[in-house]
Design a protein around this motif. Structure first.
Motif, mmCIF file in Angstrom:
data_model
loop_
_atom_site.group_PDB
_atom_site.id
_atom_site.type_symbol
_atom_site.label_atom_id
_atom_site.label_comp_id
_atom_site.label_asym_id
_atom_site.label_seq_id
_atom_site.Cartn_x
_atom_site.Cartn_y
_atom_site.Cartn_z
ATOM 1 N N ILE A 93 0.835 -1.202 0.000
ATOM 2 C CA ILE A 93 0.000 0.000 0.000
ATOM 3 C C ILE A 93 0.868 1.250 0.000
ATOM 4 C CG2 ILE A 93 -1.615 1.338 1.396
ATOM 5 C CD1 ILE A 93 -2.888 -1.311 2.245
ATOM 6 N N SER A 107 1.249 4.173 -3.024
ATOM 7 C CA SER A 107 0.652 5.454 -2.662
ATOM 8 C C SER A 107 1.474 6.602 -3.253
ATOM 9 C CB SER A 107 0.579 5.601 -1.144
ATOM 10 O OG SER A 107 1.891 5.755 -0.599
ATOM 11 N N TRP A 167 -7.397 -7.902 -4.908
ATOM 12 C CA TRP A 167 -6.930 -7.433 -3.611
ATOM 13 C C TRP A 167 -7.730 -8.079 -2.487
ATOM 14 C CZ3 TRP A 167 -6.567 -1.440 -4.712
ATOM 15 C CH2 TRP A 167 -5.468 -1.211 -5.556
ATOM 16 N N LYS A 189 -7.702 -4.722 2.079
ATOM 17 C CA LYS A 189 -7.140 -3.681 1.219
ATOM 18 C C LYS A 189 -8.243 -2.938 0.471
ATOM 19 C CE LYS A 189 -3.464 -2.903 -2.180
ATOM 20 N NZ LYS A 189 -2.375 -3.540 -2.975
ATOM 21 N N VAL A 200 -9.339 1.151 0.763
ATOM 22 C CA VAL A 200 -9.494 2.058 -0.375
ATOM 23 C C VAL A 200 -10.881 2.676 -0.388
ATOM 24 C CG1 VAL A 200 -9.593 2.185 -2.889
ATOM 25 C CG2 VAL A 200 -7.764 0.887 -1.785
ATOM 26 N N MET A 240 -1.748 6.212 2.035
ATOM 27 C CA MET A 240 -2.362 4.885 2.028
ATOM 28 C C MET A 240 -3.297 4.599 0.861
ATOM 29 S SD MET A 240 -3.227 4.098 6.049
ATOM 30 C CE MET A 240 -4.345 5.497 6.253
ATOM 31 N N PRO A 242 -3.582 3.425 -2.729
ATOM 32 C CA PRO A 242 -2.835 2.894 -3.862
ATOM 33 C C PRO A 242 -3.531 3.212 -5.181
ATOM 34 C CG PRO A 242 -4.119 1.152 -2.848
ATOM 35 C CD PRO A 242 -4.353 2.401 -2.021
ATOM 36 N N THR A 278 -5.534 2.430 -8.361
ATOM 37 C CA THR A 278 -6.543 1.386 -8.582
ATOM 38 C C THR A 278 -6.786 1.091 -10.048
ATOM 39 O OG1 THR A 278 -8.374 2.981 -8.569
ATOM 40 C CG2 THR A 278 -7.739 2.003 -6.448
#
Length: 640
Positions: free
Chosen positions: A5, A9, A179, A183, A187, A362, A364, A366
């Motif tokens: 993550i 980020s 994921w 996780k 998100v 945090m 990530p 996508t």
């Protein structure tokens, strides 16, 4: 999972840039990683099997493997010049040949090209009803293979020698659809709170409005610009920022982080300003730079959930979006009278800053297109093979600025002008949004000092700004009632019908709205005529009218936002951006025309006028349900 993550980020990308990629490495950059043989130049000494790759790449821990979500989506389709829909239905590639045939309980083959399962983010490339049916069929098959062991996905080779970089295996942990639940939840919650913070920022200024009028010597209509310009700003912003997030070379995160950084800086500036024109300009810019999540947030959620799961999480996203403006007056209603008018604007900073820190550290990336584009670049560097490219790179190379402008600025106008079904949904949604924002003008008349007009029977309940903020919680109550109703429909009607009989006519998705539409005028009439006689009737009665109204509009929003992508999948992104602009623009106007309307007509007649317009919307939604098939057959834009 924590290292992955951080690596993906914004902070992680900056660390990688500063260290030249020596810190927070991807699997392809780790010494000893075995690149699948299909991605080499053909050097037999360097080739490794994909099975060995699967064992050496970064994978979830055994505990996390149990938590891996079953919705395994994958990469874009295979060859740039081909019709995307034809590819969805007919293309047979290496992955098909690698997978052994098996059948589900109904005898359907699930030996499927997993690298072409379509997610919501790729729906703009679906052209026909058959393609759309295939996309949902793919999602269904995808869930059926969840108990099968991991299998390699061999990349497709095109006629010109290009090797299309794909996911390594069916459970590749880099694929957002693979994921873990934790996780994905991280998100989604960040997108929810990002959306909430921006929407709260719109109405949080309303308790400061009387003080702005006094200090800057402006009329209430002019002081309302502090709210209306923010709303207009977040209606215009997505027309510009949403297309950027769809470009694979950019991805989702850069538009989020760049604009949110500016949003936070402007929020600090607007909290210190003591000049009215500057206040209004900065409020517009606040809304403008806060806007990306309001349109692209749904796309980010669509990146990580397949077409069956997506509506559930979009419902939660809509709940945060609806609750945001309602919570604004509550947050600042009690504090502003005891401090100063700047206080409400500082509260935006305090709300947005923690969200910004979370997103920076945090959130990530996508977008599958962006992730595969970056993987292709790493593989080219590692192998020296220039023929390694992602499908998204090829698609992007064919995209022109003119196409982007046409798709995102001209296309929504064109479809609204030429397609009556789209025009109706835009006007109907915009009307309900305008009524929603008119509450910020009419609530003080009903719940505070009454209507300042000679002979008016509306005397108000004598509530202060903070107590009026508590009344706005009725909107959140309405959302809390609507959510389980709509989730019940998704679980026991929408999803089973699609799994059993296919998509069917898009008009079937409008059925909940056929009943919910009547709640809108009923709730308005209850609010308008009981509030008109305040304080003779207990304050809870008009407040219950607001709850009824909110239940109706929330369900209507959801059914319309399912109907549009099912009917116009190729243009759904453009239509959502256009719809967002239409409803925000009309809401901006409503903030200004509603006060004179209530002053001249009174609360009861004024609200009745709005309720009458929503009755026309009821006729429209029933007409769309009944005549929708005929309209689609005549439309130039609907999927055939």
């Amino acid at each position: 999972m924590a290292q992955e993550i951080l690596r993906d980020s914004t902070l992680g990308l900056l660390i990688r840039f500063a260290t030249g990629g020596r810190v927070l490495k991807y699997p392809e950059e780790v010494e000893g990683f075995q690149i699948p043989s299909a991605y080499h130049h053909g050097d037999e000494k360097r080739q490794q099997t994909v099975d060995s790759t699967a064992s050496t790449q970064a994978a979830p821990t055994p505990a996390e493997e149990k938590d891996v979500d079953v919705e395994k989506d994958a990469a874009p389709a295979t060859h740039p010049p081909l019709d995307r829909g034809s590819t969805l239905r007919n293309t047979q590639t290496a992955p098909d040949r690698e997978f052994s045939d098996s059948e589900d309980g109904d005898g359907h083959s699930i030996s499927h090209n997993l690298s072409q399962i379509t997610s919501r983010a790729q729906m703009s490339q679906v052209n026909t009803r058959a393609d759309l049916e295939q996309a949902y069929t793919n999602a269904s098959y995808q869930e059926q293979i969840k108990t099968q062991p991991s299998r390699p996905i061999a990349p497709t080779r095109t006629a010109d020698g290009t090797i299309l970089v794909d996911w390594y295996t069916t459970d590749d942990p880099e694929n957002p659809q693979n994921w873990t639940h934790r996780k994905k939840a991280l998100v989604v919650l960040q997108i929810y709170f990002y959306t909430l913070a921006v929407y709260i920022g719109s109405a949080i200024i309303t308790p400061s409005q009387p003080y702005i009028e006094e200090i800057f010597h402006v009329t209430p209509e002019v002081a309302s610009l502090g709210l209306s310009m923010y709303v207009l700003g977040y209606g215009i912003g997505p027309m510009i920022f949403s297309p950027m997030s769809e470009m694979p070379i950019i991805g989702r995160n850069p538009p989020y982080m760049v604009t949110f950084t500016i949003f936070l800086a402007i929020s600090i500036g607007v909290s210190c300003v003591n000049n009215f024109p500057a206040l209004i300009v900065l409020r517009f810019l606040q809304g403008f730079f806060g806007s990306p999540c309001l349109a692209t947030g749904g796309a980010s959620i669509g990146d990580i959930y397949n077409l069956f799961r997506l509506p559930y999480y979009l419902t939660g996203w809509a709940a945060f979006a609806t609750a945001g403006p309602a919570l604004g007056p509550l947050i600042s209603g009690f504090s502003v009278p005891y401090t100063n008018w700047h206080w409400s604007l500082w509260e935006i900073v305090w709300l947005a800053a923690p969200v910004y820190v979370a997103l920076f550290t945090m959130l990530p990336e996508t977008s599958a297109d962006t992730i595969l584009l970056r993987r292709a670049a790493r593989l080219r560097h590692a192998t020296g093979n220039p023929n390694l490219k992602s499908q998204s790179e090829i698609n992007q190379s064919q995209l022109t600025l003119g196409e982007i402008v046409v798709s995102n600025l001209w296309r929504p106008v064109q479809i609204n002008a030429l397609d009556p079904a789209v025009l109706f949904t835009s006007i109907y949604i915009a009307l309900m949004y305008a009524i929603f924002y008119s509450f910020f003008e009419v609530f003080p008349f009903v719940y505070a000092v009454g209507l300042p007009r000679a002979g008016s029977v509306t005397k108000g309940y004598g509530l202060n700004a903070g107590e009026i903020g508590l009344i706005f919680l009725s909107i959140s109550v309405g959302v809390s009632i609507a959510i389980p109703i709509y989730l019940w429909y998704l679980k026991y009607k929408f999803e089973p019908q699609i799994r059993a009989r296919g998509l069917g006519a898009p008009e079937e998705r409008l059925v909940p709205g056929l009943y919910a539409c009547f709640l809108v005028p009923v709730g308005l009439f209850v609010f308008g005529w009981t509030g008109f006689n305040s304080p003779k009737i207990h304050w809870i009665v008009p407040t219950l009218g607001i709850v009824i109204f909110t239940v109706g509009i929330f369900i209507l929003f959801q059914v319309v936002f399912i109907y549009i992508p099912l009917t116009y999948p190729q243009y759904a992104a453009s239509l959502f951006a256009g719809n967002d602009f239409a409803r925000s623009s009309i809401a901006c106007g409503a903030i200004h025309f509603s006060r004179p309307m209530f002053l001249n007509l009174g609360v009861g007649p004024g609200v009745s006028l709005l309720a009458g317009l929503t009755f026309g919307g009821c006729a429209g939604i029933w007409g769309l349900w009944y005549f929708g098939a005929t309209l689609r057959a005549r439309s130039r834009f609907a999927a055939k």
